[in-house]
Design an enzyme around this catalytic site. Structure first.
Site, PDB file in Angstrom:
ATOM      1  N   HIS A  85       0.780  -1.238   0.000  1.00  0.00           N
ATOM      2  CA  HIS A  85       0.000   0.000   0.000  1.00  0.00           C
ATOM      3  C   HIS A  85       0.805   1.277   0.000  1.00  0.00           C
ATOM      4  CE1 HIS A  85      -4.246  -1.092   0.449  1.00  0.00           C
ATOM      5  NE2 HIS A  85      -3.771  -2.205   0.943  1.00  0.00           N
TER       6      HIS A  85
ATOM      7  N   ARG B  75      -6.811  12.061   5.592  1.00  0.00           N
ATOM      8  CA  ARG B  75      -5.900  12.159   6.737  1.00  0.00           C
ATOM      9  C   ARG B  75      -4.921  13.309   6.520  1.00  0.00           C
ATOM     10  NH1 ARG B  75      -5.486   8.042  10.818  1.00  0.00           N
ATOM     11  NH2 ARG B  75      -4.141   9.636  11.641  1.00  0.00           N
TER      12      ARG B  75
ATOM     13  N   THR C  61      -8.391   6.868  -2.747  1.00  0.00           N
ATOM     14  CA  THR C  61      -9.739   6.426  -3.097  1.00  0.00           C
ATOM     15  C   THR C  61     -10.711   7.588  -2.928  1.00  0.00           C
ATOM     16  OG1 THR C  61      -9.951   5.574  -0.841  1.00  0.00           O
ATOM     17  CG2 THR C  61      -9.479   3.973  -2.585  1.00  0.00           C
TER      18      THR C  61
HETATM   19  C1  LIG Z   1     -12.124   7.402   1.415  1.00  0.00           C
HETATM   20  C2  LIG Z   1     -11.717   7.759   2.774  1.00  0.00           C
HETATM   21  C3  LIG Z   1     -10.373   7.986   3.052  1.00  0.00           C
HETATM   22  C4  LIG Z   1      -9.286   7.914   1.999  1.00  0.00           C
HETATM   23  O1  LIG Z   1      -9.158   9.176   1.386  1.00  0.00           O
HETATM   24  P1  LIG Z   1      -7.872   9.528   0.488  1.00  0.00           P
HETATM   25  O2  LIG Z   1      -8.229  10.842  -0.100  1.00  0.00           O
HETATM   26  O3  LIG Z   1      -7.773   8.467  -0.547  1.00  0.00           O
HETATM   27  O4  LIG Z   1      -6.720   9.590   1.387  1.00  0.00           O
HETATM   28  C5  LIG Z   1     -10.020   8.331   4.339  1.00  0.00           C
HETATM   29  N1  LIG Z   1     -10.937   8.439   5.307  1.00  0.00           N
HETATM   30  C6  LIG Z   1     -12.248   8.240   5.069  1.00  0.00           C
HETATM   31  C7  LIG Z   1     -13.220   8.394   6.188  1.00  0.00           C
HETATM   32  C8  LIG Z   1     -12.685   7.891   3.802  1.00  0.00           C
HETATM   33  O5  LIG Z   1     -13.982   7.680   3.581  1.00  0.00           O
END
Ligand SMILES: *Cc1c(COP(=O)(O)O)cnc(C)c1O
Length: 803
Positions: free
Chosen positions: A355, A544, A651
């Site tokens: 990852h 984050r 994501t």
């Molecule tokens: C989708 C999601 C993430 C991942 O977000 P990125 O922009 O890919 O870092 C982190 N936290 C929550 C609560 C999410 O739904």
């Protein structure tokens, strides 16, 4: 499944009566929620049982997804939708004078994850059940999930997440399925029937008790299991003799120590560690999981040699990679197989997903610590290492680079990624770029040794939660336009492209976005008492908080924009609302300073009447799945601005595009694939490429001080960080200053600044052409089906699991 409205009504009333001895009129919302949840879980039970029976009878291969994190979010609504009874339920409650939405509010989400990695695991569970794969989760039932975040005076404050305080209705505790996990002690080798046998003595036994959560597939046919393990003492809960002697604390100390294993999720995204306890957690759920898989397997009439035909164990990142050694241990010690046979089975059963390439996230364990905690498992690791070393020396006798970088035990440390790669049959990255970087750089030597193991599986998101459930207005519009097949066949979203030039449809798309923005405005106003302009551009960065994700770049740009407006009050821009949501790891000082910086900026800007509401900043507390569901449908702009090469996939980027947000991003992770699928006109990219970044890391040549000295804008804003311009002491943001200037800006914030400002100007220009913007938005939605985790899972099934 079908349930009549009246049945739900009666079942619900009866449940309130039986559990709480209450009638609808007097019951609290919490009691109503619990009663409803229990009724729905009972509806699930029938399908769950049938699913489990089919698993056993059908001889189908089972997938077990091992993950330290499962960020499932709330489950009531998704279960109602997947069972196909949300409408009936809504009506049944209405007739009782109850508002379903209010009960949905009450539920606490299971926050058993930090961010993307945990959310991915949850999306995968949804997709596996929905496309009919028998795939189960295996993880830990943390008593406290990821902390709850509050912002106090601009600072992050962490509060324990008591998600179990009220009843968690979606779980069945199965004490009868408990297993014992052994820690510590010593190992004696004795000879028995001509072979060496390991006897593990004086260990501390811990009872692993499974809590099973049903995972309901869409239309309810397949119900898989997410098994979460909890640690309990074996035998007596406490030391009765100590208790009688009046030593009460000592009496419960043992219980407390044991339970600490499943007490908290470590809030460390990719750095910092809780060391021993963390290793304990990892072995705990891995050992329990494998024991329980083999116990089930044993009940069939199959040979252990055929295990890989019926079981795939997938290791989500290195956290569960001790699975390689644990499976070997059980096969060698308990099944009494020869090493070669056991190794063949293990390396055909386990697959691994990498990852991240962030060095600090590549786990290693000091040999001494590992050996003391897991003496027998350590011997197995040593043997794996010894044999692999021989192979290496035979094949690459003088190639020290290759040998040293691939060894499992090196310099007194066990390298878990190396163990995972050597012990599995598949190693995948999570986006095209990330996999290329793994193959050509980070894991170059491994990919030369095991070329066939490496493959790419670009991450995905379940469009059922991230569109159907969280954006009902858009989902209804899509269904009215192209029918509802997209719910099970996400690629059908492509049919929307026919409507790109359709005036009426464009109007509708705009209306939906506007409505969602209105909802969010109300939420922000209620919660934070900030009045947001509903017609401003909603520019969102939610993820984050990490230096590589560059919330700082976003913040510096806002400060620059503010300066421009101050200099030219007639600057012609579309009003903009910058929305942030981000938790920082509690021990990550720089990240916390960045939160304070954004909040200080917010105070300064939101209270400056002279800029006439052209910019607003909002920081939403406690980013979690529930907040993401509320926030993402309203976004116009999706900030995906990580330093190229650092975000393995992302994501969040997919969720935004699926909801019609336009990506403003670097050529990093899955942004590149988003660009490929929507075309370069429908995404706004900027900044260094991954190659450029990696070349700077390798060969040097970047000096942030030079960029700073040559850019008047940067000079001004960096000075504003430390000269009292923001209402904080001058030293407050010293670490940010040092990070950018003294330590040469590790993540190229200053280097990419100019290019980012240009890109932001482009956003402004494009947004002014509303019609064009709507077309871009439609093209993004239409091409988002590709990123459904249904597609990702199909690739895992076809190319890795062969289930
Ligand atoms: C989708 C999601 C993430 C991942 O977000 P990125 O922009 O890919 O870092 C982190 N936290 C929550 C609560 C999410 O739904």
């Amino acid at each position: 499944m079908h349930v009549f409205k009246n049945t739900i009504k009666n079942d619900f009333k009866k449940k309130l009566m039986c559990v709480f001895a209450e009638e609808v009129e007097e019951a609290s919302k919490l009691h109503k929620y619990i009663a409803l949840g229990r009724v729905i879980r009972e509806y699930i039970s029938e399908a769950w049982l049938q699913s489990k029976k089919r698993c056993l009878e059908n001889d189908k291969k089972q997938v077990y997804y091992f993950s330290m994190e499962f960020l499932t979010g709330k489950l009531l609504e998704s279960n109602l939708i997947n069972l196909g009874i949300k409408e009936e339920c809504n009506e049944a409650l209405n007739e009782l004078g109850i508002n379903l939405d209010e009960l949905l509010e009450i539920e606490k989400e299971a926050g058993l994850g930090n961010g993307g990695l945990g959310r991915l695991a949850a999306c995968f569970l949804d997709s596996m059940a929905s496309i009919g794969v028998y795939g189960h989760g295996n993880g830990i039932r943390y008593r406290y999930g990821l902390f709850e975040q509050k912002i106090v005076n601009g600072y992050q404050v962490e509060i324990p997440d008591k998600w179990l305080k009220d009843e968690f209705v979606w779980v069945v505790k199965r004490r009868d399925k408990s297993v014992i996990v052994k820690f510590g002690g010593n190992v004696k080798l004795i000879e028995k029937n001509g072979r060496l046998k390991a006897i593990h003595e004086n260990y501390e036994p811990i009872k692993a008790v499974p809590y099973d959560v049903p995972v309901v597939g869409y239309e309810g046919n397949v119900v898989n299991t997410l098994r979460l393990w909890s640690a309990e003492p074996v035998g007596n809960e406490f030391d009765f003799f100590a208790f009688r002697a009046g030593e009460y604390l000592k009496a419960v100390e043992y219980k407390y120590n044991v339970e600490s294993i499943s007490q908290v999720l470590y809030p460390d995204d990719s750095n910092h560690n809780g060391r021993v306890l963390r290793l304990k957690q990892q072995y705990f759920f891995v050992s329990a999981g494998i024991q329980s898989i083999l116990r089930t397997f044993k009940k069939t009439d199959k040979e252990i040699y055929d295990l890989p035909d019926y079981v795939a164990i997938h290791v989500n990142d290195t956290h569960p990679s001790v699975a390689v050694a644990e499976l070997m241990r059980i096969l060698v010690d308990e099944y009494e197989l020869g090493w070669e046979e056991a190794w063949k089975i293990t390396t055909k059963t386990i697959a691994y997903t990498n990852h991240t390439i962030m060095a600090e996230a590549l786990e290693t364990w000091p040999v001494d610590m590992f050996r003391k905690l897991l003496p027998r498992v350590y011997m197995i690791v040593e043997e794996i290492d010894r044999r692999f070393k021989i192979e290496l020396h035979d094949k690459y006798n003088e190639d020290w680079d290759k040998i040293n970088s691939t060894l499992i035990i090196h310099d007194g440390n066990i390298r878990m990624a190396n163990l995972a790669i050597v012990g599995s049959y598949s190693v995948n990255g999570v986006s095209k770029l990330h996999t290329e970087i793994l193959k050509n750089r980070e894991l170059k030597h491994f990919s030369e040794i095991f070329p066939k193991k490496f493959n790419n599986k670009t991450n995905g998101i379940t469009h059922r939660r991230w569109l159907l459930q969280s954006n009902p207005l858009l989902a209804d519009l899509i269904t009215d336009t192209i029918g509802n097949k997209w719910i099970t066949q996400p690629n059908r979203l492509k049919d929307l492209e026919q409507f790109v030039k359709d005036k009426a449809f464009k109007e509708e798309i705009k209306k939906v976005k506007q409505k969602n923005k209105e909802y969010l405005c109300n939420f922000i106003n209620d919660k934070y008492n900030i009045l947001v302009d509903q017609h401003s551009i909603f520019d969102v960065q939610a993820k984050r908080l990490h230096a590589y994700k560059r919330q700082l770049l976003n913040g510096l740009h806002i400060l620059n924009l503010y300066n421009r407006i101050k200099e030219n009050p007639n600057l012609d821009i579309v009003p903009r609302t910058f929305i942030f949501a981000a938790k920082a790891s509690p021990g990550y000082h720089l990240a916390k300073q960045i939160i304070k910086f954004i909040n200080s900026l917010k105070e300064k800007i939101n209270n400056d009447k002279s800029i006439k509401d052209n910019i607003k900043i909002v920081f939403l507390e406690n980013y979690n799945v529930t907040l993401a569901e509320r926030l993402i449908p309203s976004a116009n702009v999706s900030e995906q601005i990580s330093t190229a090469s650092k975000e393995a996939s992302g994501t969040g980027n997919m969720k935004f595009m699926m909801n019609g947000g336009i990506t403003l991003g670097t050529l990093d992770g899955a942004n590149i694939e988003i660009k490929e699928s929507v075309g370069s006109k429908n995404i706004i990219t900027f900044g260094l490429t991954a190659d450029q970044v990696m070349n700077y890391y390798r060969h040097g040549g970047y000096f942030s001080m030079d960029v700073y000295n040559n850019d008047q804008r940067l000079k001004k804003i960096i000075t504003q960080l430390t000269n009292g311009f923001l209402d904080v002491p001058n030293e407050e943001f010293k670490d940010i200053f040092d990070h950018l200037i003294t330590y040469n800006d590790e993540f190229f914030v200053l280097k990419d600044f100019d290019s980012y400002v240009e890109a932001q100007n482009k956003v402004d220009k494009l947004y002014k052409k509303q019609d064009k913007w709507s077309e871009m938005s439609i093209i993004n939605i239409a091409n988002s089906g590709k990123f459904s985790s249904d597609n990702t899972i199909k690739e895992y099934v076809d190319e890795i699991w062969r289930a």
